[in-house]
Design an enzyme around this catalytic site. Structure first.
Site, PDB file in Angstrom:
ATOM      1  N   LYS A 122       5.296  20.494  18.257  1.00  0.00           N
ATOM      2  CA  LYS A 122       4.929  21.602  19.157  1.00  0.00           C
ATOM      3  C   LYS A 122       3.436  21.865  19.091  1.00  0.00           C
ATOM      4  O   LYS A 122       2.778  21.574  18.097  1.00  0.00           O
ATOM      5  CB  LYS A 122       5.693  22.891  18.812  1.00  0.00           C
ATOM      6  CG  LYS A 122       5.478  23.461  17.389  1.00  0.00           C
ATOM      7  CD  LYS A 122       4.264  24.341  17.185  1.00  0.00           C
ATOM      8  CE  LYS A 122       4.063  24.749  15.740  1.00  0.00           C
ATOM      9  NZ  LYS A 122       2.744  25.273  15.433  1.00  0.00           N
ATOM     10  N   ASP A 144       9.759  28.137  12.508  1.00  0.00           N
ATOM     11  CA  ASP A 144       9.473  27.182  13.584  1.00  0.00           C
ATOM     12  C   ASP A 144      10.640  26.232  13.858  1.00  0.00           C
ATOM     13  O   ASP A 144      10.569  25.428  14.778  1.00  0.00           O
ATOM     14  CB  ASP A 144       8.247  26.322  13.230  1.00  0.00           C
ATOM     15  CG  ASP A 144       6.934  27.093  13.361  1.00  0.00           C
ATOM     16  OD1 ASP A 144       6.950  28.222  13.883  1.00  0.00           O
ATOM     17  OD2 ASP A 144       5.897  26.545  12.949  1.00  0.00           O
TER      18      ASP A 144
END
Ligand code: ATP
Length: 308
Positions: free
Chosen positions: A9, A137
Site C-alpha cells: 500500500k 494495516d
C-alpha cells in the site's frame, strides 16, 4: 498447496492526530493498494515454519515474530486447531521496513492461504476481525482497492475510485522503524510549539479534494492533494530522502511523497510510459537503491494458485 498474491500500500493521505491517552495516534489514512506485492505459498507441514526469497529476504525474521506465522497461529487458535501444520514461503517484493506495510501484507496473505489449505471457509468479516487483531494495516491488505482508515487505521471504509493511477516507488537502503517516525513527528510538533497530544492537534479528516480526485480518476488533481503528515519526520530521520524526492520531481513526476513512515518514496506519473521513464531516471540518479514502476488500485489478497 495454496499461493496468495497480496498488494503493498501507499498512503495517498496520512493525516496524523495527536497522541491519545492509550499511546496511539488518531489517523485519517487513505490507503491505496498497488500491484507491487508479495506472494505467500502455504504447503502442509508439521508446526508453523517459514522461508523467504527475494532481494530483501535476509531482513525478514523467520521466527514467530513474523506476521505470517502469527496469522497462521491466530487462525488456528480461532478454529480450535490444536496442532496447525503449515510451511509458509514468502516471495518478497515489497521493501522491508519501507513504509509499504509488507509485513502486514504477508499476515493478510497467510490468513487467506491457511484458510484455504486447512479448508476452514472462514467468513470474510471474521478474517477482517482477525486481521485487525494482528495489526492496524492488516485489514486493508485483505480488502485492497482504496479505503479510508480511521482510528488506528483499522476501521475501513472502501472509497470510490475510477481508472488506474501509475506510480513509481524508490527503494532506500535500509528501513525506518515506524514507531521511531511517529516519535519524531511528536518531537517536531513539540519543537514547533504545537504540542503533541490529542488535545493539542485537531482530529485529522479526509481531504474532499483528494476523495474527488480518486473518484474522478484524475492524476493531476490527486498529485495536488497527496499529503503525508509523517513526511517531515521521515526526512528528519533520513535527510537523504529529500534528494530522492527532488530527483523524482526533476525527472517529471506529477508529485513526490514519502510512502507511509518511509523510507520508500512514492511518485505519481501521468501514464504507464511516464512511470517507466521516471523509474529509469530514479535508478540512474544514485539517490535510491532501485525504483519500480507499478499501478493501482488492485484488489486485496487473493488466491492465485491451488494444487493438491
Ligand atoms: P508499515 O508501513 O505497516 O509501518 P513497513 O512496511 O514500514 O510497515 P514492514 O516491512 O512491515 O515495515 O516491516 C517492519 C518490521 O516487521 C520488519 O523490520 C521486521 O522485523 C518485522 N516483520 C514481521 N513480519 C514481517 C514480514 N512478513 N515481512 C517483513 N517484515 C516483517
Amino acid at each position: 498447496m495454496v499461493t496468495v498474491r497480496v498488494p503493498a500500500k501507499v498512503n495517498v493521505q496520512l493525516g496524523v492526530g495527536g497522541v491519545r491517552p492509550d499511546g496511539y495516534h488518531d489517523l485519517a489514512n487513505v490507503f491505496f493498494a498497488v500491484a507491487l506485492g508479495d506472494q505467500v505459498t502455504a504447503t502442509p507441514g508439521p508446526g508453523v515454519t517459514l522461508s523467504c526469497s527475494g532481494p530483501d529476504a535476509d531482513a525478514v525474521p523467520l521466527d514467530d515474530s513474523n506476521l505470517a506465522a502469527r496469522a497462521a497461529r491466530l487462525l488456528a487458535a480461532h478454529h480450535g486447531l490444536a496442532d496447525p501444520g503449515v510451511h509458509l514461503h514468502i516471495d518478497k517484493a515489497i521493501p522491508v521496513a519501507g513504509g509499504m506495510a509488507g509485513g502486514s501484507a504477508d499476515g493478510a496473505a497467510a490468513l487467506l492461504a491457511c484458510d484455504a489449505l486447512w479448508g476452514l471457509d472462514t467468513p470474510f468479516a471474521t478474517l477482517l476481525d482477525l486481521a485487525a487483531d494482528l495489526g492496524s494495516d492488516v485489514p486493508f491488505a485483505l480488502l485492497g482497492g482504496v479505503a479510508l482508515g480511521r482510528g488506528r487505521g483499522e476501521l475501513l471504509e472502501p472509497l470510490p475510485v475510477s481508472g488506474t493511477f501509475h506510480w513509481v516507488f524508490a527503494v532506500a537502503d535500509g528501513g525506518l522503524s515506524t514507531p521511531a517516525v511517529y516519535r519524531e513527528c511528536d518531537r517536531l510538533r513539540e519543537e514547533a510549539g504545537l504540542g503533541s497530544s490529542a488535545a493539542d492537534i485537531p482530529d485529522p479528516d479526509a481531504d474532499p479534494a483528494l476523495l474527488a480526485a480518486l473518484a474522478d480518476g484524475d492524476p493531476v488533481a490527486l498529485a495536488a492533494a497527496l499529503a503525508n503528515d509523517l513526511q517531515a519526520a521521515a526526512v528528519s530521520l533520513r535527510p537523504a530522502l529529500a534528494d530522492t524526492l527532488h530527483a523524482g520531481t526533476e525527472a517529471g513526476a506529477l508529485a513526490a511523497l514519502v510512502s507511509g513512515s518511509g523510507p520508500t518514496c512514492a511518485f505519481l506519473a501521468k501514464d504507464a510510459d511516464a512511470a517507466a521513464q521516471l523509474a529509469a531516471a530514479l535508478r540512474a540518479s544514485g539517490t535510491c537503491r532501485t525504483a519500480h514502476a507499478t499501478h493501482g488500485p488492485v484488489p486485496g489478497a487473493q488466491v492465485v494458485h491451488t494444487s493438491a
